[in-house]
Enzyme design. Structure first.
Site, PDB file in Angstrom:
ATOM      1  N   LYS A   1       0.851  -1.190   0.000  1.00  0.00           N
ATOM      2  CA  LYS A   1       0.000   0.000   0.000  1.00  0.00           C
ATOM      3  C   LYS A   1       0.889   1.243   0.000  1.00  0.00           C
ATOM      4  O   LYS A   1       1.903   1.278   0.708  1.00  0.00           O
ATOM      5  CB  LYS A   1      -0.890  -0.041   1.248  1.00  0.00           C
ATOM      6  CG  LYS A   1      -1.918   1.066   1.339  1.00  0.00           C
ATOM      7  CD  LYS A   1      -2.788   0.883   2.589  1.00  0.00           C
ATOM      8  CE  LYS A   1      -3.897   1.913   2.691  1.00  0.00           C
ATOM      9  NZ  LYS A   1      -4.757   1.700   3.871  1.00  0.00           N
TER      10      LYS A   1
ATOM     11  N   SER B   1      -9.704   1.533   2.784  1.00  0.00           N
ATOM     12  CA  SER B   1      -8.850   2.315   1.944  1.00  0.00           C
ATOM     13  C   SER B   1      -7.765   1.511   1.229  1.00  0.00           C
ATOM     14  O   SER B   1      -7.182   2.016   0.268  1.00  0.00           O
ATOM     15  CB  SER B   1      -8.159   3.409   2.780  1.00  0.00           C
ATOM     16  OG  SER B   1      -7.331   2.839   3.760  1.00  0.00           O
TER      17      SER B   1
ATOM     18  N   SER C   1      -9.820  -0.822   7.022  1.00  0.00           N
ATOM     19  CA  SER C   1      -9.265  -0.727   5.670  1.00  0.00           C
ATOM     20  C   SER C   1      -8.495  -1.934   5.161  1.00  0.00           C
ATOM     21  O   SER C   1      -8.127  -1.965   3.978  1.00  0.00           O
ATOM     22  CB  SER C   1      -8.363   0.500   5.565  1.00  0.00           C
ATOM     23  OG  SER C   1      -9.151   1.642   5.464  1.00  0.00           O
TER      24      SER C   1
HETATM   25  N1  GLN Z   1     -13.271   3.829   6.283  1.00  0.00           N
HETATM   26  C1  GLN Z   1     -12.634   4.299   7.451  1.00  0.00           C
HETATM   27  C2  GLN Z   1     -12.280   5.760   7.304  1.00  0.00           C
HETATM   28  O1  GLN Z   1     -12.572   6.301   6.299  1.00  0.00           O
HETATM   29  C3  GLN Z   1     -11.431   3.466   7.771  1.00  0.00           C
HETATM   30  C4  GLN Z   1     -10.232   3.794   6.990  1.00  0.00           C
HETATM   31  C5  GLN Z   1      -9.019   2.981   7.384  1.00  0.00           C
HETATM   32  O2  GLN Z   1      -9.120   1.951   8.040  1.00  0.00           O
HETATM   33  N2  GLN Z   1      -7.863   3.488   7.000  1.00  0.00           N
HETATM   34  O3  GLN Z   1     -11.743   6.372   8.150  1.00  0.00           O
END
Ligand code: GLN
Length: 486
Positions: A79, A154, A178
């Protein structure tokens, strides 16, 4: 079956027995990349190195009966939130478009030391804020099961890359789901370790008290291999835990007879698509058939998790993102009339819409008049949720929930309704608030051939137990995946 579809542990056995070579494995991934990356856009930056010379060397070692790590020569995607020395690390933000870190993150360093090969840096929501990978400054990533749909987020690029066979495994991060949610949306395994199990050093910070790195893999065995490799104390991360790392492979192929799995009484399944509920209920039956005892547990504050997270995470983000000021990192606005103007313009040009919204929310919630009403209150609810898990784990070995209320949705469907998108994190966020480990394992497919994951959670540092139940579940379910259209 194509080599790029196989899990690492399987390929490793095959190369040791002479059935395949590392060169063939790498070639298979490169060919797949050539065929599908243009359609999926899983990567922001591809590695310039094709690694074939290295693969050849590894094959030579194997022929000499030298001992090699199972990750040696295996193509892995990272990532774009992990700092990689000498390789652009954008975090999917315009701000860091040309940022090349002078150091390597601990997690990626460990994967490198084990000999794995970098395929590239994967697309994601900007600064990991989002659930669909649509918030990237570098375009959307598509779901290989249906290219009109999101891969989740994400870590959507990592999920799309592994699922489509452009890499054998990937590293993701999970602040509020994410790793697990994109794993669910793309039919792979995603493991969020206990907070502190894997060093955060060199990871671009979003909400530091939740951020955690973890593996995204084809199956549970591979998740165990990757976790084994990246876990461990790191003096450069003050929250990393100085505890022993068990041999995770010993938890595989074990019976779960008599183990107690909790289902949360208050969990609101009415928000879920009916197919998600059907698959979840079937998955629970699978655990029962494998000998587990299903126990109802109570977590009265579980429905407050989303609101709690969406106060605390933006607060931490607003502080962490203060460093992007046009001076120390990344890009600086060109036409400026003074210092303040330079700050404002640089931040206005550098950040995307969602990131700006989070910074505003966080700054507001931390401001003098509202701190007690929002931030402090959220921390109190976080403590309640933590203690309710603690209570629950006195009675059960693990807790099972769906990963997300839906399968992958259409690109564009949710992006203009942030609240709806946030509510999609209801089942993943609680584990981040409590710091406990969680895994998403493929649980089934909808009638439209979209994957749906099954989530298991255990208590702090019990990744071994988590892998044990997840592996037994995977073996018992014997899911046959439909043919991918891409
Ligand atoms: N969807 C969540 C957010 O937007 C989690 C994102 C993540 O785990 N990086 O904050």
């Amino acid at each position: 079956m194509n080599l790029y579809e196989l899990p690492i542990h399987n390929l490793h056995q095959k190369r040791l027995s002479g059935e395949v070579t590392t060169v063939e494995i790498v070639q298979s991934i490169l060919k797949r990349l050539e065929n599908v990356e243009e359609k999926l856009h899983s990567f922001i930056t591809l590695s310039e190195d094709r690694h074939l010379d290295l693969a050849e060397k590894i094959d030579h070692k194997i022929s000499q009966k030298e001992l090699i790590h199972s990750l040696e020569g295996m193509p892995i995607a990272i990532k774009d939130i992990f700092s990689t020395k000498g390789i652009r690390t954008t975090c999917a933000s315009r701000f860091l478009e040309n940022y090349v870190p002078p150091f390597e993150s601990t997690a990626t360093e460990k994967l490198k030391e084990a000999g794995s090969l970098l395929v590239g840096k994967t697309n994601m929501d900007e600064f990991a804020m989002g659930s669909s990978t649509e918030n990237s400054a570098f375009g959307v990533t598509r779901n290989p099961w249906n290219v009109d749909r999101v891969p989740g987020g994400s870590s959507g690029g990592s999920a799309s890359a592994v699922s489509s066979g452009q890499s054998l495994a990937a590293l993701g991060t999970d602040t509020g789901g994410s790793i697990r949610q994109p794993a669910s949306f793309t039919g792979i395994v995603g493991l969020k370790p206990t907070y502190g199990r894997v060093s955060r050093w060199g990871m671009v910070a979003f909400a530091s008290s939740f951020d955690q790195a973890g593996p995204m893999t084809r199956d549970v065995e591979d998740a165990a291999i990757l976790l084994q490799t990246i876990a461990g104390y790191d003096s450069r991360d003050a929250t990393s835990l100085e505890v022993d790392i068990p041999d995770y492979s010993q938890f595989l192929n074990q019976s779960i007879k008599g183990m107690k799995i909790g289902v949360i009484k208050e969990l609101d399944l009415s928000s879920c698509d009916s197919e998600v509920v059907r698959i979840f209920q079937h998955n629970i039956e699978v655990l029962k058939d494998a000998g587990a005892e299903i126990v109802e547990i109570s977590m009265p504050n579980i429905s407050d998790a989303v609101a709690t997270y969406y106060v605390i995470a933006p607060c931490e983000a607003s502080s962490n993102l203060g460093r992007y000021d046009g001076v120390r990192y990344g890009q600086r606005a060109k036409e400026i009339s003074g210092l303040l103007d330079m700050y404002e313009k640089s931040r206005d040009e550098g950040f995307g819409k969602e990131v700006k919204m989070r910074i505003l929310i966080g700054t507001f919630a931390l401001s003098a008049g509202y701190y007690d009403a929002y931030y402090l209150k959220a921390q109190k609810v976080q403590n309640l949720i933590r203690s309710q898990y603690h209570q629950a784990f006195q009675a059960v070995d693990a807790i099972a929930t769906p990963v997300a209320p839906t399968a992958a949705y259409k690109i564009g469907e949710m992006i203009n309704d942030p609240l709806k998108m946030y509510l999609g994190d209801a089942f993943t966020i609680p584990a981040n608030l409590a710091g406990i480990p969680g895994i998403s394992v493929p649980g089934g497919f909808t009638n439209n051939n979209l994957p749906v994951g099954f989530q298991l959670l255990t208590s702090h540092l019990e990744e071994g137990k988590l892998l044990k139940i997840a592996h037994c579940f995977q073996q018992s379910l014997q899911l046959t995946k439909p043919k991918m259209s891409i």
